[in-house]
Scaffold this motif. Structure first.
Motif, mmCIF file in Angstrom:
data_model
loop_
_atom_site.group_PDB
_atom_site.id
_atom_site.type_symbol
_atom_site.label_atom_id
_atom_site.label_comp_id
_atom_site.label_asym_id
_atom_site.label_seq_id
_atom_site.Cartn_x
_atom_site.Cartn_y
_atom_site.Cartn_z
ATOM 1 N N LEU A 125 0.838 -1.194 0.000
ATOM 2 C CA LEU A 125 0.000 0.000 0.000
ATOM 3 C C LEU A 125 0.875 1.246 0.000
ATOM 4 O O LEU A 125 1.834 1.341 0.769
ATOM 5 C CB LEU A 125 -0.922 0.011 1.210
ATOM 6 C CG LEU A 125 -2.111 -0.941 1.126
ATOM 7 C CD1 LEU A 125 -2.755 -1.108 2.485
ATOM 8 C CD2 LEU A 125 -3.128 -0.449 0.112
ATOM 9 N N SER A 126 0.529 2.200 -0.847
ATOM 10 C CA SER A 126 1.279 3.451 -0.918
ATOM 11 C C SER A 126 0.536 4.576 -0.205
ATOM 12 O O SER A 126 1.052 5.683 -0.088
ATOM 13 C CB SER A 126 1.553 3.827 -2.375
ATOM 14 O OG SER A 126 0.339 3.922 -3.090
ATOM 15 N N THR A 127 -0.691 4.299 0.243
ATOM 16 C CA THR A 127 -1.478 5.260 1.014
ATOM 17 C C THR A 127 -2.140 4.503 2.155
ATOM 18 O O THR A 127 -2.336 3.291 2.065
ATOM 19 C CB THR A 127 -2.598 5.894 0.156
ATOM 20 O OG1 THR A 127 -3.521 4.878 -0.244
ATOM 21 C CG2 THR A 127 -2.050 6.607 -1.063
ATOM 22 N N PRO A 128 -2.506 5.212 3.193
ATOM 23 C CA PRO A 128 -3.316 4.548 4.218
ATOM 24 C C PRO A 128 -4.674 4.175 3.621
ATOM 25 O O PRO A 128 -5.146 4.810 2.676
ATOM 26 C CB PRO A 128 -3.481 5.616 5.300
ATOM 27 C CG PRO A 128 -2.474 6.673 5.005
ATOM 28 C CD PRO A 128 -2.174 6.587 3.535
ATOM 29 N N VAL A 129 -5.295 3.163 4.175
ATOM 30 C CA VAL A 129 -6.634 2.771 3.728
ATOM 31 C C VAL A 129 -7.631 3.785 4.284
ATOM 32 O O VAL A 129 -7.607 4.114 5.470
ATOM 33 C CB VAL A 129 -6.990 1.354 4.209
ATOM 34 C CG1 VAL A 129 -8.426 1.004 3.862
ATOM 35 C CG2 VAL A 129 -6.029 0.335 3.599
ATOM 36 N N ALA A 130 -8.485 4.291 3.416
ATOM 37 C CA ALA A 130 -9.597 5.151 3.826
ATOM 38 C C ALA A 130 -10.842 4.281 3.851
ATOM 39 O O ALA A 130 -11.098 3.545 2.894
ATOM 40 C CB ALA A 130 -9.769 6.303 2.836
ATOM 41 N N ALA A 131 -11.592 4.327 4.915
ATOM 42 C CA ALA A 131 -12.824 3.556 5.013
ATOM 43 C C ALA A 131 -13.841 4.369 5.790
ATOM 44 O O ALA A 131 -13.508 4.961 6.820
ATOM 45 C CB ALA A 131 -12.574 2.212 5.686
#
Length: 192
Positions: free
Chosen positions: A40-46
């Motif tokens: 992953l290159s970004t944090p997960v947005a949920a």
């Protein structure tokens, strides 16, 4: 998108919903992150999604996803979650649909197309989607199950999979990364 898959960053998307299609249940949660071959290159947005109807959420869905009426306090309106997702993809792929991987795309695409039709966003549908389940069916025809938990576990991801959008994005990102060498061995080296 003629770049090598191993150097391509993809959007990993997941939806949790109370029914199989927007006509049969509300979208409950939307999650995404960007992933390359190294992770992953970004944090997960949920985001939990504020419901637009008074249709009941089936008990089985509540048990699987952990959804409850208490989640309404932290839920965002669907248009806000959609705007955040569109902003994230526009920042990375402003002129063309973003390469997107989804574990079982047939499910999510109904909700994503409905959101796009109702709420707008980038001109044209913003996702160029691959279904990880369909890819796995071709690469591993003898694998008895290809649900997200089975496929992720087969490819070395923890079987302690949280059935929330964030957990599914993490598992799907792992599946994508694990499939890259298998795709390369099968002669598939670019998105197209």
């Amino acid at each position: 998108m003629h770049a090598k898959l191993s150097s391509l960053e993809v959007l990993v998307l997941d939806c949790q919903a109370a029914g199989a299609t927007p006509a049969h249940g509300d979208l409950l949660e939307l999650g995404w992150g960007f992933c390359g071959a190294s992770g992953l290159s970004t944090p997960v947005a949920a985001h939990w999604i504020a419901r637009n109807s008074d249709r009941p959420v089936p008990r089985a869905v509540r048990e699987l996803t952990g959804w409850s009426e208490a989640n309404a306090a932290e839920a965002v309106a669907d248009h806000e979650a959609w705007a955040r997702l569109c902003s994230a993809i526009t920042a990375r792929a402003p002129a063309e649909p973003v390469p997107t991987v989804i574990h079982f795309a047939r499910f999510e695409l109904g909700f994503l197309r409905e959101l796009h039709a109702r709420l707008g966003g980038p001109a044209g549908f913003p996702f160029d989607t691959l279904c990880l389940h369909a890819i796995a069916a071709r690469l591993f025809p003898d694998l008895p199950r290809r649900n997200i938990r089975a496929l992720a576990g087969f490819l070395g991801h923890s079987t302690e999979l949280v059935r929330r959008a964030q957990g599914h994005v993490l598992a799907s990102a792992h599946i994508w990364r694990a499939l890259l060498p298998h795709l390369d061995q099968a002669g598939v080296s670019t998105w197209h």
